[in-house]
Structure formats: C-alpha cells, structure tokens
Write a protein that holds these residues in place. Structure first.
Motif, PDB file in Angstrom:
ATOM      1  N   GLU A 125      67.053  46.131  42.514  1.00  0.00           N
ATOM      2  CA  GLU A 125      66.209  47.055  43.270  1.00  0.00           C
ATOM      3  C   GLU A 125      64.921  46.385  43.733  1.00  0.00           C
ATOM      4  N   TRP A 161      63.703  45.844  47.543  1.00  0.00           N
ATOM      5  CA  TRP A 161      62.379  46.291  47.966  1.00  0.00           C
ATOM      6  C   TRP A 161      61.638  45.152  48.665  1.00  0.00           C
ATOM      7  N   ASP A 185      54.041  52.709  44.334  1.00  0.00           N
ATOM      8  CA  ASP A 185      55.067  53.741  44.472  1.00  0.00           C
ATOM      9  C   ASP A 185      56.413  53.245  43.962  1.00  0.00           C
ATOM     10  N   GLU A 209      58.656  54.807  40.854  1.00  0.00           N
ATOM     11  CA  GLU A 209      60.065  55.199  41.026  1.00  0.00           C
ATOM     12  C   GLU A 209      60.958  54.418  40.073  1.00  0.00           C
ATOM     13  N   ARG A 210      60.683  53.132  39.921  1.00  0.00           N
ATOM     14  CA  ARG A 210      61.481  52.291  39.020  1.00  0.00           C
ATOM     15  C   ARG A 210      61.348  52.794  37.582  1.00  0.00           C
ATOM     16  N   TYR A 269      60.683  55.819  36.644  1.00  0.00           N
ATOM     17  CA  TYR A 269      61.440  57.062  36.571  1.00  0.00           C
ATOM     18  C   TYR A 269      62.934  56.773  36.445  1.00  0.00           C
ATOM     19  N   GLN A 270      63.444  55.894  37.291  1.00  0.00           N
ATOM     20  CA  GLN A 270      64.875  55.590  37.283  1.00  0.00           C
ATOM     21  C   GLN A 270      65.312  54.976  35.953  1.00  0.00           C
TER      22      GLN A 270
END
Length: 100
Positions: free
Chosen positions: A8, A12, A43, A47-48, A50-51
């Motif tokens: 990921e 990115w 950001d 998100e990372r 959270y994932q």
C-alpha cells in the motif's frame, strides 16, 4: 486477506509521484507541493493504521441471519417503552420531546 503495509505504501508513493509531476507541469511551487505531500502522508498513515487494526468480518456473518423481534418504532412512546436500561430511559425522559 491481510493488509499489506509495504504494498500500500508503494502504491501511495507511485500515485503521489504522478500527482506531483502533474502539479509541477501546472506551475505549482515546491513549497505547496511539499505541504500537500505532508498532509497526504498524514492521511495515508491514519488510513493505514485503521486498516491494520480493523477487525475482518466474514461476508455473511451469522448474526445477520438471526431473526430478532424488534418493534417498529413509529412513535416516541414506543421507543421509550422498548428501552431496557433504566438510566438511559430516565435520561431520555428528561430530554425535550423536540430533540427526540
């Protein structure tokens, strides 16, 4: 499927490099590009995080298929009658009817 941080992050960085290249061709100054990169990185990290920590649920969990007899709430009084927690009931009874 587990979350792959490295993949990921690579995706990115590839996306960000293309975006910055476009910004440079449009004449955006380097300071603004760096501010955008910093903001986007924050950001992305959020998100990372959270994932990485989210719980994976199966597509069709068993709890969705159980039939629960829940009353159709069409009126405030029906809602208040269906509350089993006494403290919550008193809090809601003290609230304005307009709020409910």
């Amino acid at each position: 499927m587990a979350y792959n941080k490295a993949r990921e992050e690579y995706k990115w960085k590839q996306w960000k490099e293309k975006e910055e290249e476009q910004l440079r061709t449009l004449g955006v100054d380097e300071e603004t590009i760096q501010k955008l990169r910093s903001s986007d990185w924050k950001d992305f990290k959020a998100e990372r995080c959270y994932q990485e920590h989210r719980v994976s649920f199966p597509e069709n969990p068993d709890w969705e298929s159980t039939d629960v007899d829940e009353p159709d709430v069409t009126d405030i009084s029906i809602l208040l009658d269906s509350i089993s927690d006494e403290r919550l009931l008193h809090i809601l009874l003290e609230a304005e009817r307009v709020t409910l």
